[in-house]
Design a protein around this motif. Sequence first.
Motif, PDB file in Angstrom:
ATOM      1  N   SER A  84       0.815  -1.218   0.000  1.00 56.10           N
ATOM      2  CA  SER A  84       0.000   0.000   0.000  1.00 56.10           C
ATOM      3  C   SER A  84       0.850   1.270   0.000  1.00 56.10           C
ATOM      4  O   SER A  84       0.307   2.378  -0.009  1.00 56.10           O
ATOM      5  CB  SER A  84      -0.950  -0.001   1.208  1.00 56.10           C
ATOM      6  OG  SER A  84      -1.865  -1.068   1.104  1.00 56.10           O
ATOM      7  N   ALA A  85       2.180   1.108   0.006  1.00 57.60           N
ATOM      8  CA  ALA A  85       3.057   2.288   0.045  1.00 57.60           C
ATOM      9  C   ALA A  85       2.861   3.145  -1.211  1.00 57.60           C
ATOM     10  O   ALA A  85       2.867   4.375  -1.145  1.00 57.60           O
ATOM     11  CB  ALA A  85       4.516   1.856   0.168  1.00 57.60           C
ATOM     12  N   GLU A  86       2.656   2.480  -2.354  1.00 56.38           N
ATOM     13  CA  GLU A  86       2.476   3.250  -3.595  1.00 56.38           C
ATOM     14  C   GLU A  86       1.095   3.917  -3.679  1.00 56.38           C
ATOM     15  O   GLU A  86       0.859   4.733  -4.561  1.00 56.38           O
ATOM     16  CB  GLU A  86       2.728   2.352  -4.805  1.00 56.38           C
ATOM     17  CG  GLU A  86       4.210   2.041  -4.960  1.00 56.38           C
ATOM     18  CD  GLU A  86       4.435   0.779  -5.753  1.00 56.38           C
ATOM     19  OE1 GLU A  86       4.356   0.843  -6.997  1.00 56.38           O
ATOM     20  OE2 GLU A  86       4.672  -0.285  -5.140  1.00 56.38           O
ATOM     21  N   SER A  87       0.206   3.579  -2.740  1.00 55.93           N
ATOM     22  CA  SER A  87      -1.052   4.330  -2.612  1.00 55.93           C
ATOM     23  C   SER A  87      -0.832   5.584  -1.778  1.00 55.93           C
ATOM     24  O   SER A  87      -1.721   6.425  -1.680  1.00 55.93           O
ATOM     25  CB  SER A  87      -2.131   3.473  -1.934  1.00 55.93           C
ATOM     26  OG  SER A  87      -2.439   2.341  -2.706  1.00 55.93           O
ATOM     27  N   GLY A  88       0.320   5.660  -1.116  1.00 55.27           N
ATOM     28  CA  GLY A  88       0.632   6.832  -0.296  1.00 55.27           C
ATOM     29  C   GLY A  88       0.527   6.590   1.198  1.00 55.27           C
ATOM     30  O   GLY A  88       0.625   7.529   1.982  1.00 55.27           O
ATOM     31  N   LEU A  89       0.306   5.329   1.616  1.00 56.24           N
ATOM     32  CA  LEU A  89       0.212   5.043   3.053  1.00 56.24           C
ATOM     33  C   LEU A  89       1.596   4.749   3.634  1.00 56.24           C
ATOM     34  O   LEU A  89       2.447   4.182   2.944  1.00 56.24           O
ATOM     35  CB  LEU A  89      -0.711   3.841   3.302  1.00 56.24           C
ATOM     36  CG  LEU A  89      -2.148   3.955   2.805  1.00 56.24           C
ATOM     37  CD1 LEU A  89      -2.971   2.764   3.315  1.00 56.24           C
ATOM     38  CD2 LEU A  89      -2.809   5.258   3.241  1.00 56.24           C
ATOM     39  N   ASN A  90       1.770   5.106   4.893  1.00 60.52           N
ATOM     40  CA  ASN A  90       3.047   4.834   5.560  1.00 60.52           C
ATOM     41  C   ASN A  90       3.203   3.340   5.835  1.00 60.52           C
ATOM     42  O   ASN A  90       2.218   2.660   6.134  1.00 60.52           O
ATOM     43  CB  ASN A  90       3.098   5.522   6.930  1.00 60.52           C
ATOM     44  CG  ASN A  90       3.173   7.013   6.815  1.00 60.52           C
ATOM     45  OD1 ASN A  90       2.327   7.619   6.186  1.00 60.52           O
ATOM     46  ND2 ASN A  90       4.185   7.614   7.412  1.00 60.52           N
ATOM     47  N   THR A  91       4.440   2.874   5.776  1.00 65.59           N
ATOM     48  CA  THR A  91       4.732   1.529   6.272  1.00 65.59           C
ATOM     49  C   THR A  91       5.026   1.668   7.773  1.00 65.59           C
ATOM     50  O   THR A  91       4.802   2.730   8.356  1.00 65.59           O
ATOM     51  CB  THR A  91       5.927   0.912   5.523  1.00 65.59           C
ATOM     52  OG1 THR A  91       7.052   1.783   5.687  1.00 65.59           O
ATOM     53  CG2 THR A  91       5.605   0.738   4.044  1.00 65.59           C
ATOM     54  N   PHE A  92       5.525   0.595   8.396  1.00 64.97           N
ATOM     55  CA  PHE A  92       5.762   0.642   9.843  1.00 64.97           C
ATOM     56  C   PHE A  92       7.230   0.794  10.210  1.00 64.97           C
ATOM     57  O   PHE A  92       7.568   1.523  11.132  1.00 64.97           O
ATOM     58  CB  PHE A  92       5.200  -0.633  10.512  1.00 64.97           C
ATOM     59  CG  PHE A  92       3.702  -0.656  10.475  1.00 64.97           C
ATOM     60  CD1 PHE A  92       2.973  -0.008  11.451  1.00 64.97           C
ATOM     61  CD2 PHE A  92       3.023  -1.283   9.443  1.00 64.97           C
ATOM     62  CE1 PHE A  92       1.591   0.009  11.413  1.00 64.97           C
ATOM     63  CE2 PHE A  92       1.644  -1.278   9.395  1.00 64.97           C
ATOM     64  CZ  PHE A  92       0.925  -0.626  10.379  1.00 64.97           C
ATOM     65  N   ARG A  93       8.100   0.076   9.500  1.00 66.49           N
ATOM     66  CA  ARG A  93       9.468  -0.010  10.010  1.00 66.49           C
ATOM     67  C   ARG A  93      10.513   0.656   9.139  1.00 66.49           C
ATOM     68  O   ARG A  93      11.692   0.556   9.419  1.00 66.49           O
ATOM     69  CB  ARG A  93       9.858  -1.488  10.217  1.00 66.49           C
ATOM     70  CG  ARG A  93       9.094  -2.083  11.332  1.00 66.49           C
ATOM     71  CD  ARG A  93       9.349  -3.516  11.632  1.00 66.49           C
ATOM     72  NE  ARG A  93       8.437  -3.918  12.698  1.00 66.49           N
ATOM     73  CZ  ARG A  93       7.149  -4.160  12.521  1.00 66.49           C
ATOM     74  NH1 ARG A  93       6.618  -4.106  11.308  1.00 66.49           N
ATOM     75  NH2 ARG A  93       6.375  -4.467  13.535  1.00 66.49           N
TER      76      ARG A  93
END
Length: 243
Positions: free
Chosen positions: A26-35
């Motif tokens: 989902s990173a390419e949707s613009g959401l942050n990852t966790f680590r």
Amino acid sequence: MKIPKELIKYLQKSTHIAILTGAGISAESGLNTFREAQTGFWSQYRPEDLATPQAFARDPKLVWDWYAMRRNKVAEASSNSGHFALVDMESRTPNFTLITQNVDGYHVQAGSKNVLELHGNIQKVRCFDGCGIVDDWEDNSEVPHCPKCNAYLRPDVVWFGESLPLDALNAAHKATLECQAFFSVGTSGLVQPAASLAHTARQKGAIVIEINLDPTPLTPHVDFALHGKSGEILPALVKETWG
Ligand code: OAD
């Protein structure tokens, strides 16, 4: 990205495929990852302050507001080409199971059908006292109360120290044991029990494919490591395998 020919041939013959996804898809949707350094949530916040039952008991409003912020971000964006490629893959595969650690609901939004949400869904709430009430998340600036028992309602996500939903976990294990190919996509592979699924699949004779920007602890154990963006690799892989 060149997809290895042996992988394409193997997938064309596979009838059972299981996929595990993490925040990276989902990173390419613009959401942050966790680590990830700098941008990952857990490099900016301490999980014990925001993602545990103890944190919610201590300061429900702080935890509620953090999830409300994440939920707004999810609502502002949408599924990307990686999610859509998995919808295509499902339509070409007789037995396809999509296991996700993500709470954003983007796989279902994209059109995937057999989706197991191991860590819950940020669009839902449930009773913090465990009276069984699960509901849609309505827009509330204050922490809402359970209509049945008046305890606080909490986001319907799995927090650190909590068990995963048993039905989803059992179905994920079953798909992992039966699959011929297991994909680990956009996950650091550091959170159990999801992280062990790839190893279980391998022990049962499946090939394991990793799709990630970077190497992970799983990389030395996989048959194919495809490094790059899942939103580019997955559509290329689906196109080359099934046309
Ligand atoms: P992480 O943040 O740990 O890992 C994200 C992974 O995605 C990293 O390995 C990145 O290299 C990779 N990545 C980033 N962008 C990518 C892209 N465009 N294409 C491919 N890969 C990319 O997130 P998760 O592994 O999902 O749990 O974290 C697992 C769990 O830890 C989460 O579900 C959450 C968290 O605490 C709960 O909230 C219960």
